[in-house]
Design a protein around this motif. Structure first.
Motif, PDB file in Angstrom:
ATOM      1  N   VAL A  65       1.318  -0.993   0.176  1.00  0.00           N
ATOM      2  CA  VAL A  65      -0.016   0.061  -0.119  1.00  0.00           C
ATOM      3  C   VAL A  65       0.828   1.309   0.126  1.00  0.00           C
ATOM      4  CG1 VAL A  65      -1.775   1.296   1.474  1.00  0.00           C
ATOM      5  CG2 VAL A  65      -1.989  -1.114   1.542  1.00  0.00           C
ATOM      6  N   LEU A  66       1.275   1.228   0.823  1.00  0.00           N
ATOM      7  CA  LEU A  66       2.493   2.498   0.290  1.00  0.00           C
ATOM      8  C   LEU A  66       3.257   2.398  -0.617  1.00  0.00           C
ATOM      9  CD1 LEU A  66       4.410   4.437   2.712  1.00  0.00           C
ATOM     10  CD2 LEU A  66       6.075   2.707   3.177  1.00  0.00           C
ATOM     11  N   ALA A  67       3.820   1.778  -1.462  1.00  0.00           N
ATOM     12  CA  ALA A  67       4.713   1.767  -2.738  1.00  0.00           C
ATOM     13  C   ALA A  67       2.817   1.827  -3.449  1.00  0.00           C
ATOM     14  CB  ALA A  67       4.467   0.280  -2.960  1.00  0.00           C
ATOM     15  N   GLY A  68       2.267   1.806  -3.228  1.00  0.00           N
ATOM     16  CA  GLY A  68       1.379   2.344  -4.349  1.00  0.00           C
ATOM     17  C   GLY A  68       0.736   3.955  -3.549  1.00  0.00           C
ATOM     18  N   LEU A  69       1.034   4.023  -2.449  1.00  0.00           N
ATOM     19  CA  LEU A  69       0.745   5.740  -2.494  1.00  0.00           C
ATOM     20  C   LEU A  69       1.736   6.673  -3.300  1.00  0.00           C
ATOM     21  CD1 LEU A  69      -1.030   5.551   1.762  1.00  0.00           C
ATOM     22  CD2 LEU A  69      -1.831   5.663  -0.458  1.00  0.00           C
ATOM     23  N   VAL A  70       3.111   6.134  -2.809  1.00  0.00           N
ATOM     24  CA  VAL A  70       3.842   6.936  -3.740  1.00  0.00           C
ATOM     25  C   VAL A  70       4.228   6.895  -5.344  1.00  0.00           C
ATOM     26  CG1 VAL A  70       5.931   6.837  -1.392  1.00  0.00           C
ATOM     27  CG2 VAL A  70       6.155   5.782  -3.510  1.00  0.00           C
ATOM     28  N   PHE A  71       4.233   5.720  -5.879  1.00  0.00           N
ATOM     29  CA  PHE A  71       4.328   5.615  -6.895  1.00  0.00           C
ATOM     30  C   PHE A  71       2.241   7.153  -8.252  1.00  0.00           C
ATOM     31  CE2 PHE A  71       2.331   3.678 -11.272  1.00  0.00           C
ATOM     32  CZ  PHE A  71       3.263   2.882 -11.952  1.00  0.00           C
ATOM     33  N   ASN A 168      -5.621  -1.269 -16.027  1.00  0.00           N
ATOM     34  CA  ASN A 168      -6.107  -0.393 -16.659  1.00  0.00           C
ATOM     35  C   ASN A 168      -6.739   0.198 -16.230  1.00  0.00           C
ATOM     36  OD1 ASN A 168      -4.386   1.485 -17.819  1.00  0.00           O
ATOM     37  ND2 ASN A 168      -5.324   1.361 -20.324  1.00  0.00           N
ATOM     38  N   VAL A 169      -8.226  -1.171 -16.059  1.00  0.00           N
ATOM     39  CA  VAL A 169      -9.531  -0.519 -14.973  1.00  0.00           C
ATOM     40  C   VAL A 169      -9.303   0.484 -13.968  1.00  0.00           C
ATOM     41  CG1 VAL A 169     -10.946  -0.902 -13.925  1.00  0.00           C
ATOM     42  CG2 VAL A 169     -10.680  -2.886 -16.290  1.00  0.00           C
ATOM     43  N   LEU A 170      -8.352   0.621 -13.783  1.00  0.00           N
ATOM     44  CA  LEU A 170      -7.726   1.107 -12.389  1.00  0.00           C
ATOM     45  C   LEU A 170      -7.439   2.706 -12.564  1.00  0.00           C
ATOM     46  CD1 LEU A 170      -6.656  -0.886  -9.068  1.00  0.00           C
ATOM     47  CD2 LEU A 170      -9.194  -0.044  -9.490  1.00  0.00           C
ATOM     48  N   VAL A 171      -6.670   1.937 -13.621  1.00  0.00           N
ATOM     49  CA  VAL A 171      -5.827   3.420 -13.828  1.00  0.00           C
ATOM     50  C   VAL A 171      -6.548   4.160 -14.861  1.00  0.00           C
ATOM     51  CG1 VAL A 171      -4.169   4.783 -15.429  1.00  0.00           C
ATOM     52  CG2 VAL A 171      -3.314   2.897 -14.320  1.00  0.00           C
ATOM     53  N   CYS A 172      -7.515   3.579 -15.979  1.00  0.00           N
ATOM     54  CA  CYS A 172      -8.474   4.807 -15.970  1.00  0.00           C
ATOM     55  C   CYS A 172      -9.820   4.727 -15.309  1.00  0.00           C
ATOM     56  CB  CYS A 172      -9.415   3.713 -17.873  1.00  0.00           C
ATOM     57  SG  CYS A 172      -7.927   4.134 -18.591  1.00  0.00           S
ATOM     58  N   LEU A 173     -10.147   4.343 -14.028  1.00  0.00           N
ATOM     59  CA  LEU A 173     -11.517   5.083 -12.875  1.00  0.00           C
ATOM     60  C   LEU A 173     -10.808   6.459 -12.544  1.00  0.00           C
ATOM     61  CD1 LEU A 173     -12.830   1.670 -11.859  1.00  0.00           C
ATOM     62  CD2 LEU A 173     -14.056   3.625 -13.536  1.00  0.00           C
ATOM     63  N   ALA A 174      -9.318   6.549 -12.105  1.00  0.00           N
ATOM     64  CA  ALA A 174      -8.645   7.327 -12.097  1.00  0.00           C
ATOM     65  C   ALA A 174      -8.653   8.564 -12.712  1.00  0.00           C
ATOM     66  CB  ALA A 174      -7.466   7.202 -11.400  1.00  0.00           C
ATOM     67  N   PHE A 198      -3.471  -0.645  -7.693  1.00  0.00           N
ATOM     68  CA  PHE A 198      -3.606  -1.319  -8.673  1.00  0.00           C
ATOM     69  C   PHE A 198      -1.632  -1.756  -7.873  1.00  0.00           C
ATOM     70  CE2 PHE A 198      -1.225   1.796 -11.327  1.00  0.00           C
ATOM     71  CZ  PHE A 198      -0.332   1.275 -11.580  1.00  0.00           C
ATOM     72  N   VAL A 199      -0.914  -1.039  -7.734  1.00  0.00           N
ATOM     73  CA  VAL A 199      -0.397  -1.003  -7.191  1.00  0.00           C
ATOM     74  C   VAL A 199       0.442  -2.454  -5.971  1.00  0.00           C
ATOM     75  CG1 VAL A 199       2.554   0.030  -6.269  1.00  0.00           C
ATOM     76  CG2 VAL A 199       1.164   0.462  -8.159  1.00  0.00           C
ATOM     77  N   ALA A 200      -1.238  -2.186  -4.720  1.00  0.00           N
ATOM     78  CA  ALA A 200      -0.724  -3.084  -3.964  1.00  0.00           C
ATOM     79  C   ALA A 200      -1.325  -4.534  -4.397  1.00  0.00           C
ATOM     80  CB  ALA A 200      -2.023  -1.941  -2.588  1.00  0.00           C
ATOM     81  N   GLY A 202      -0.485  -5.869  -7.621  1.00  0.00           N
ATOM     82  CA  GLY A 202       0.333  -6.307  -8.185  1.00  0.00           C
ATOM     83  C   GLY A 202       0.042  -6.326  -9.645  1.00  0.00           C
ATOM     84  N   PHE A 203      -1.307  -6.084 -10.206  1.00  0.00           N
ATOM     85  CA  PHE A 203      -1.663  -5.583 -11.480  1.00  0.00           C
ATOM     86  C   PHE A 203      -0.283  -4.791 -12.419  1.00  0.00           C
ATOM     87  CE2 PHE A 203      -6.073  -4.898  -9.783  1.00  0.00           C
ATOM     88  CZ  PHE A 203      -5.976  -5.740  -9.373  1.00  0.00           C
ATOM     89  N   GLU A 204      -0.369  -4.816 -13.471  1.00  0.00           N
ATOM     90  CA  GLU A 204       0.648  -4.591 -14.490  1.00  0.00           C
ATOM     91  C   GLU A 204       1.057  -3.212 -15.173  1.00  0.00           C
ATOM     92  OE1 GLU A 204       3.534  -6.861 -15.035  1.00  0.00           O
ATOM     93  OE2 GLU A 204       3.450  -6.363 -13.113  1.00  0.00           O
ATOM     94  N   HIS A 205       1.216  -3.052 -15.551  1.00  0.00           N
ATOM     95  CA  HIS A 205       1.568  -1.172 -16.176  1.00  0.00           C
ATOM     96  C   HIS A 205       2.282  -1.225 -16.655  1.00  0.00           C
ATOM     97  CE1 HIS A 205       1.406   3.253 -16.614  1.00  0.00           C
ATOM     98  NE2 HIS A 205       0.029   3.103 -16.523  1.00  0.00           N
ATOM     99  N   SER A 206       1.941  -1.204 -18.359  1.00  0.00           N
ATOM    100  CA  SER A 206       3.125  -1.277 -19.477  1.00  0.00           C
ATOM    101  C   SER A 206       4.101  -0.586 -19.415  1.00  0.00           C
ATOM    102  CB  SER A 206       2.435  -1.012 -20.615  1.00  0.00           C
ATOM    103  OG  SER A 206       1.594  -0.228 -21.057  1.00  0.00           O
ATOM    104  N   ILE A 207       3.096   0.518 -19.121  1.00  0.00           N
ATOM    105  CA  ILE A 207       4.470   1.877 -18.896  1.00  0.00           C
ATOM    106  C   ILE A 207       5.695   2.016 -18.085  1.00  0.00           C
ATOM    107  CG2 ILE A 207       5.019   4.019 -19.042  1.00  0.00           C
ATOM    108  CD1 ILE A 207       3.101   2.918 -21.877  1.00  0.00           C
ATOM    109  N   ALA A 208       4.751   1.664 -16.897  1.00  0.00           N
ATOM    110  CA  ALA A 208       5.707   1.447 -15.689  1.00  0.00           C
ATOM    111  C   ALA A 208       7.088   0.540 -15.943  1.00  0.00           C
ATOM    112  CB  ALA A 208       5.073   1.549 -14.163  1.00  0.00           C
TER     113      ALA A 208
END
Length: 277
Positions: A65-71, A168-174, A198-200, A202-208
């Motif tokens: 969760v901490l990783a996701g917050l900073v990402f 990308n469901v979560l990214v696009c919702l953001a 999504f980071v917490a 472990g989902f996969e983001h192509s650009i990251a």
């Protein structure tokens, strides 16, 4: 009661208008904005890598969760700073479905933005390596970078694909929710939770991953012997971190991201709010 934010039906119109505006930009503008977005996402990835270094003693979920917050820094920079991110631009399908832009214009924009994202993310990975970031924390940052990349490069194809769809469901919702925001604070508030989630998870983001994988490859190939001695590991410990493994991840995660964002978010909201027009 006064509501400052846009309602979903108005958000759909704003998303449609934004897609049309993006498609109308000149090629150089789209490419440069894509480079910026790739670099911005890479900055979020760097922040995440540094934050996870030394966090092994924390409960696994808390650390994630901490990783996701900073990402979340990455998408905040994209939305507030102004840049074009391929995964978020999956929502341009709304403008295309409404016949505000042609399929050709959509594919042109996606291609230019994606190429820019590649340049921005990979160039930032190169700069991070040349800056010796991997040696920080007694080599701990480099060890974390290698561990992240090894996990990503070793994912089975089907698992990777669906992790990318969910991402990308979560990214696009953001991004979708940011259309309702009327201030910078509002934008930040709606961006952080989906990205952290999504980071917490472990989902996969192509650009990251265009940062994570090239950065780890550079460490594996060119880090000096002193680094490997400092972390108590060897090149053989990261056998999955290869060019082939990295390309496999990028190709599959890109396809999953595109489907998750364009069909499962953009397509659904277009169907609900705009199809009757």
């Amino acid at each position: 009661m006064r509501i400052d934010s846009l309602m979903p039906s108005d958000m759909a119109l704003a998303c449609e208008a934004a897609g049309a505006a993006k498609a109308g930009r000149d090629a150089i503008g789209l490419l440069v904005l894509g480079v910026l977005a790739g670099a911005f996402i890479a900055f979020g990835a760097i922040f995440m890598t540094v934050t996870l270094t030394g966090a092994e003693a924390m409960p696994w979920g808390v650390g994630r969760v901490l990783a996701g917050l900073v990402f979340s820094l990455g998408l905040i920079l994209v939305i507030v700073g102004g840049a074009e991110l391929f995964t978020g631009d999956s929502l341009m399908i709304v403008a295309c479905a409404s016949r505000g832009i042609s399929v050709r214009a959509l594919l042109r924009a996606w291609t230019l933005v994606y190429l820019g994202n590649i340049v921005g993310a990979v160039a930032t990975a190169a700069l991070a390596f040349l800056a010796g970031l991997y040696g920080a924390g007694g080599g701990g940052v480099g060890r974390t970078a290698l561990a992240i990349a090894a996990a990503k490069a070793g994912l089975p194809t089907i698992e990777l694909f669906f992790l990318a769809v969910l991402c990308n469901v979560l990214v696009c919702l953001a991004v979708w929710m940011s259309f309702s925001a009327q201030s910078v604070v509002d934008k930040v508030v709606v961006i952080v939770p989906p990205i952290a989630a999504f980071v917490a998870a472990g989902f996969e983001h192509s650009i990251a991953n265009l940062f994570f994988l090239p950065h780890a490859l550079a460490i594996k190939l060119w880090a000096p012997a002193e680094f490997w001695s400092a972390i108590g590991r060897g090149v053989a410990d990261y056998a999955s971190v290869t060019v082939a493994g990295s390309l496999h991840n990028i190709v599959v995660s890109t396809m999953g991201n595109l489907i998750g964002g364009s069909l499962m978010v953009g397509g659904v909201y277009w169907f609900v709010y705009l199809r009757k027009r």
